[in-house]
Enzyme design. Sequence first.
Site, short mmCIF file in Angstrom:
data_model
loop_
_atom_site.label_atom_id
_atom_site.label_comp_id
_atom_site.label_asym_id
_atom_site.label_seq_id
_atom_site.Cartn_x
_atom_site.Cartn_y
_atom_site.Cartn_z
N CYS A 79 0.81 -1.23 0.00
CA CYS A 79 0.00 0.00 0.00
C CYS A 79 0.84 1.28 0.00
CB CYS A 79 -0.92 0.00 1.22
SG CYS A 79 -2.13 -1.32 1.17
N1 LIG Z 1 -2.61 -5.82 1.90
C1 LIG Z 1 -3.13 -4.74 2.47
O1 LIG Z 1 -2.82 -4.43 3.62
C2 LIG Z 1 -4.14 -3.88 1.74
C3 LIG Z 1 -4.88 -2.95 2.50
C4 LIG Z 1 -5.81 -2.16 1.86
C5 LIG Z 1 -5.97 -2.25 0.48
N2 LIG Z 1 -5.23 -3.13 -0.24
C6 LIG Z 1 -5.48 -3.21 -1.68
O2 LIG Z 1 -6.27 -4.36 -1.95
C7 LIG Z 1 -5.90 -4.94 -3.20
C8 LIG Z 1 -5.50 -6.39 -3.00
O3 LIG Z 1 -4.36 -6.44 -2.16
P1 LIG Z 1 -3.93 -7.76 -1.37
O4 LIG Z 1 -2.90 -7.34 -0.39
O5 LIG Z 1 -5.13 -8.51 -0.89
O6 LIG Z 1 -3.26 -8.59 -2.57
P2 LIG Z 1 -2.86 -10.15 -2.55
O7 LIG Z 1 -1.76 -10.29 -3.53
O8 LIG Z 1 -2.66 -10.61 -1.15
O9 LIG Z 1 -4.16 -10.86 -3.11
C9 LIG Z 1 -4.64 -10.69 -4.38
C10 LIG Z 1 -5.21 -12.01 -4.87
O10 LIG Z 1 -5.79 -11.78 -6.16
C11 LIG Z 1 -5.53 -12.92 -6.97
N3 LIG Z 1 -5.72 -12.53 -8.37
C12 LIG Z 1 -4.89 -11.85 -9.18
N4 LIG Z 1 -5.46 -11.66 -10.39
C13 LIG Z 1 -6.68 -12.23 -10.33
C14 LIG Z 1 -7.75 -12.35 -11.24
N5 LIG Z 1 -7.68 -11.82 -12.46
N6 LIG Z 1 -8.85 -13.02 -10.87
C15 LIG Z 1 -8.94 -13.55 -9.63
N7 LIG Z 1 -7.97 -13.45 -8.71
C16 LIG Z 1 -6.86 -12.79 -9.04
C17 LIG Z 1 -4.13 -13.32 -6.59
O11 LIG Z 1 -3.87 -14.65 -6.93
C18 LIG Z 1 -4.17 -13.11 -5.07
O12 LIG Z 1 -4.60 -14.26 -4.37
C19 LIG Z 1 -4.81 -4.06 -3.75
O13 LIG Z 1 -5.36 -3.09 -4.58
C20 LIG Z 1 -4.23 -3.39 -2.51
O14 LIG Z 1 -3.62 -2.14 -2.80
C21 LIG Z 1 -4.33 -3.97 0.36
#
Ligand SMILES: NC(=O)c1ccc[n+]([C@@H]2O[C@H](COP(=O)([O-])OP(=O)(O)OC[C@H]3O[C@@H](n4cnc5c(N)ncnc54)[C@H](O)[C@@H]3O)[C@@H](O)[C@H]2O)c1
Length: 456
Positions: free
Chosen positions: A277
């Site tokens: 993030c």
């Molecule tokens: N990690 C955090 O603390 C956090 C906090 C707030 C917001 N976010 C935002 O949330 C979003 C996700 O982050 P995250 O940390 O959960 O990522 P992550 O990498 O942990 O999880 C994302 C998941 O999406 C899957 N994926 C990718 N492409 C895909 C598709 N086309 N169809 C289905 N699944 C798919 C991946 O395999 C993975 O399991 C990002 O935009 C991030 O900026 C993250």
Amino acid sequence: MTKTTQITTLLNLIRDKQAKVGVIGLGYVGLPLAVEFARAGFSVTGFDVDASKVAEINAGRSYIPDVPQAELAEAVQAGRLRATTDMARLADMDVADICVPTPLRKTKDPDLSYVVQALEGVAAALKPGQLVILESTTYPGTTDEVALPMLEAGGLKADRDFFLAFSPERVDPGNPTYLTRNIPKIVGGYGPPSTEAATALYAAIVSTVVPVTSTRVAEMVKLLENTFRAVNIGLVNELALMCDKMNIDVWEVVDAAKTKPFGFMAFYPGPGLGGHCIPIDPFYLSWKAKQTGFDPRFIELAGHINAGMPHYVAEKVAEALNTRRKSVNGSNILIAGVAYKRDCDDVRESPALDVMGLLHDKGATVAYADPHVPEVHSREWSGRLDIKAVELSRGSIGRYDCVVIITDHKAFDYAAIVAEADVVVDTRNAIKKAYPHVFRLGAPRPEHEDQKIAVR
Ligand SMILES: NC(=O)c1ccc[n+]([C@@H]2O[C@H](COP(=O)([O-])OP(=O)(O)OC[C@H]3O[C@@H](n4cnc5c(N)ncnc54)[C@H](O)[C@@H]3O)[C@@H](O)[C@H]2O)c1
């Protein structure tokens, strides 16, 4: 069906917990959300391209530390949660909630390819009455400019035939106090019916929902929050660099400043930004601002200072070794903590990987200890070696020339580090006191402490 009937039907399904919820992307954001919907009584299907994650969920096993094993297993056994790689099953859903990654390209431009791929799946399965929500952090305008045309391409109209909203995720991995259910949720719909539908959905699982007037406002809220953090961390990192030159303890300064009951909020310096993030999101905003001809300066400046911190840490290591008449080249260095933050298992963008790479490039032999990260893969750092975590335990610490504390995990035995390490570089003030062999980031050098003691 008329517009009124579509929204009424959807709201009724949500109210009766009969809406089938699809969560796309089952990572740090998507899995806790899916489990929360299941806990509230919805029938939830998780969609992910990673078959191993899908298999883990269907076997009732949690791979996200903040998602309790028992809660996930119970939801799966009760038939309220399942996972699949088959995006065609989105057609059975009433809600499609997109939580896929939004990284940066090497050029620091947004990489929306995961969002676009997920939207392609949603668009192919879109049916009247569905609610599509984007949760992935992104630049203002993504929902209207990217998601809307893709979804409307099949002939259905937003706010009339289907509903579209942006709702940023605010989850804080490793934070035991604030979980999905008690973090207020911002919701901005394409129009009032979309806002109403998304607000009703989240109200079923979180204590407070905060509707805003547009998807753009909702997108900007998230970027303000994370840019605020990146800029303030940049400011305090710069203060740490100044304190280093002036022989002032930045940690003492911040702790004293935070006794002010108003107008100040404590941020702490560190070895650099990490996670998915704070190092990334502000650049989504600056990219979009530049598209409009606006040149954002705070974001770029904070990014510059924060990106320089691993270099400062590597210099501190060289300085510490120098007091032992050793060079970085040829030294055995133990990195304590590679996750980007305390008690977390996420190494994405972790400054530890940069520090390891810098020291490796200077000829050091680098090992690391981290109870949450069993292995660092060759692709994750510039050393290009697969390395496994070592134990940080009494009896083993003395074999390193220097211990560098990058992540202040609670599990580390700091007393043992102080007792056994030859020299220590502490980037988190994990060792709160001054010792002759401990070099703290943004604090007076140990020699200086000695002089002060001698003068007294
Ligand atoms: N990690 C955090 O603390 C956090 C906090 C707030 C917001 N976010 C935002 O949330 C979003 C996700 O982050 P995250 O940390 O959960 O990522 P992550 O990498 O942990 O999880 C994302 C998941 O999406 C899957 N994926 C990718 N492409 C895909 C598709 N086309 N169809 C289905 N699944 C798919 C991946 O395999 C993975 O399991 C990002 O935009 C991030 O900026 C993250």
